[in-house]
Structures are given as structure tokens and as C-alpha cells.
Design an enzyme around this catalytic site. Structure first.
Site, PDB file in Angstrom:
ATOM      1  CG  ASN A   8    -129.301  58.827  95.141  1.00 44.98           C
ATOM      2  OD1 ASN A   8    -128.403  58.710  94.311  1.00 44.98           O
ATOM      3  ND2 ASN A   8    -130.233  59.764  95.058  1.00 44.98           N
ATOM      4  CE  LYS A  10    -128.916  62.708  96.633  1.00 43.46           C
ATOM      5  NZ  LYS A  10    -129.619  63.847  97.169  1.00 43.46           N
ATOM      6  CG  HIS A  95    -133.622  62.000  93.133  1.00 44.93           C
ATOM      7  ND1 HIS A  95    -133.306  63.315  93.344  1.00 44.93           N
ATOM      8  CD2 HIS A  95    -133.357  61.355  94.302  1.00 44.93           C
ATOM      9  CE1 HIS A  95    -132.867  63.464  94.587  1.00 44.93           C
ATOM     10  NE2 HIS A  95    -132.889  62.288  95.185  1.00 44.93           N
ATOM     11  CD  GLU A  97    -130.533  65.638  94.190  1.00 45.79           C
ATOM     12  OE1 GLU A  97    -129.845  64.720  93.706  1.00 45.79           O
ATOM     13  OE2 GLU A  97    -130.560  65.887  95.412  1.00 45.79           O
ATOM     14  CD  GLU A 163    -135.781  60.835  98.018  1.00 42.22           C
ATOM     15  OE1 GLU A 163    -134.911  60.466  98.799  1.00 42.22           O
ATOM     16  OE2 GLU A 163    -135.529  61.258  96.882  1.00 42.22           O
ATOM     17  N   GLY A 169    -131.092  66.575 101.640  1.00 41.04           N
ATOM     18  CA  GLY A 169    -129.790  67.218 101.842  1.00 41.04           C
ATOM     19  C   GLY A 169    -129.812  68.422 102.754  1.00 41.04           C
ATOM     20  CB  SER A 200    -132.457  64.962 106.126  1.00 39.45           C
ATOM     21  OG  SER A 200    -132.033  66.020 105.287  1.00 39.45           O
TER      22      SER A 200
END
Ligand code: PGA
Length: 237
Positions: A8, A10, A95, A97, A163, A169, A200
Site C-alpha cells: 500500500n 498510500k 483502511h 486511514e 490491521e 506506521g 509495521s
């Protein structure tokens, strides 16, 4: 089960980043590795170019999000049909985010996953708890609610990515036992679908993580931007 590795990117990558796809292929001796699916998820602007490049090596391409509708007055959005048309085979939906920054609810995520299936894409549906939810002992309950409400009825062809939000991250990861517990739990909902771990994932922890039962691959963010690191992760199984 054939492991799947999704990178990904991003909101990272300009045209020059396509060189990383070449580098990744070079590291594998010029062809995508046998027995593993490697899916590169670049920003929408690069999906078509990445798909053209990836096809020569046997890598697959995915979008990072899609709108639930096939077309229409949705300024700035991209539909699953458009991603398919651009050469994608997968799309990430839900996701954290997107859930956090764009207020995407489980209902929205399910609609997007259904749109992906309608368009002939495989959705990678993301779920995961926050640090506070884990601390409160609610991790499984949170993931349970997300799975119940965001998985489409047809589980024919989909991928679930667990996740933990706090692991994305951050360099932090759950223990192998915690990953095993959560993936065993997710398996109840997943049927035969592949369950990825994300958050991560790095070359240093890939082998241990991928060795956990019910971990059928990884959703990789930061480390997927560097061919050397992504190659090391994919090669860990
Ligand atoms: P990370 O991101 O590997 O950089 O933690 C994972 C993700 O957000 O999919």
C-alpha cells in the site's frame, strides 16, 4: 493457501516510483515469484501505468479505495469499474486511514466491497482496533462488529486484512500470540478467504509474523515503497 502480499503506497509516489516495480522484479530474477500473489497498490494516478508495467512481470495491481457507485456525480472519486478498466485486480477498502480521515462507516465499507465484487475486483477489507480499544480489552469485540457490518454477503472472492490501528506506521506490532488469537477469531468470519496481517510489517519481523497460523500474507505500507524491503518481506515465506 497461496500467500498474498499487498503493498500500500498510500499517497506516495510519482511516475519515477515505477522504477521500484522494475527493481522488485529484478530482485526476483525478472519475474514475480511462484506461489505468492504480489499486489502493488499505488495512488490512483499511477494505477494504469503500474498495471501496464506490472503485467510484464506477473505482479498484480490494486486501488487503495473506490466509490460504491459505478459512475456518476462524485467529484474526486474513482469507481471500482474505473480501477478495473485501468488494469487493477484488487482494491483496498475500509483502511483505517479512510475510516478515520473520511468518516467511512462499516456500512460504507461494505458498499465499497460489494462494488469491488460487482466490478470484478477482489476487495481487501481492512479491520482493526485502536490502542484504547485494545487497552480496554475490546479488540475482539471491535473487530467482530466491523466484520459483521463490513463484509459483503457473498464471501466468494475477498481478502480480509487485520490491521491494528496502533501498529500502522508506528513500528509497534502485536505479539505473535496476539496476532494468532485475532486471526483465529477472524477465521470464523473469513471462511476460506485469505487473512492478511498489516501494521509495521518489516523484513525484521516478517518471518515470525507470517509463520503465525491463519496469517495468509501481509498488507505492507512503508516497507512496500522500497523494493529491497518489500522483496525481503515477500521472500520471508
Ligand atoms: P505500515 O502500514 O506497514 O506502514 O505500518 C500498513 C498499512 O497501513 O496498510
Amino acid at each position: 493457501m497461496k500467500p498474498l502480499f499487498a503493498g500500500n503506497w498510500k499517497m506516495n509516489g510519482l511516475k519515477g516510483s515505477l522504477a521500484e516495480v522494475d527493481r522488485l522484479a529484478e530482485l526476483f530474477g525478472g519475474r514475480a515469484p511462484e506461489g505468492r500473489d504480489v499486489v502493488i497498490c499505488p495512488p490512483a494516478t499511477l494505477v494504469a501505468a503500474t498495471a501496464a508495467r506490472a503485467a510484464t512481470y506477473g505482479f498484480l495491481v490494486g486501488g487503495q479505495d473506490c466509490h460504491a457507485a459505478p459512475a456518476g456525480a462524485h467529484t474526486g472519486d474513482v469507481s471500482a469499474e474505473m480501477l478495473k478498466d485501468a488494469g487493477a485486480a484488487y482494491v483496498i477498502v475500509g483502511h483505517s486511514e479512510r475510516r478515520q480521515a473520511h468518516g467511512e462507516t462499516d456500512v460504507v465499507v461494505r458498499a465499497k466491497a460489494e462494488a469491488a465484487l460487482r466490478a470484478g475486483l477482489t476487495p481487501i477489507i481492512c479491520v482493526g482496533e485502536t490502542a484504547a480499544e485494545r487497552k480496554a480489552g475490546d479488540a475482539e469485540a471491535v473487530v467482530c462488529v466491523q466484520l459483521k457490518a463490513s463484509l459483503p454477503e457473498t464471501k466468494a472472492e475477498l481478502v480480509i486484512a487485520y490491521e491494528p490501528v496502533w501498529a500502522i506506521g508506528s513500528g509497534l506490532t502485536p505479539t505473535a500470540d496476539d496476532i494468532a488469537d485475532m486471526h483465529a477469531f477472524v477465521r470464523w468470519f473469513a471462511g476460506n478467504a485469505r487473512i492478511l496481517y498489516g501494521g509495521s510489517v518489516k523484513p525484521a519481523n516478517a518471518r515470525e509474523t507470517l509463520g503465525v497460523p491463519n496469517v495468509n500474507g501481509a498488507l505492507v505500507g512503508g516497507a512496500s515503497l522500497k523494493a529491497l524491503e518489500f522483496h525481503a518481506i515477500i521472500s520471508a515465506v
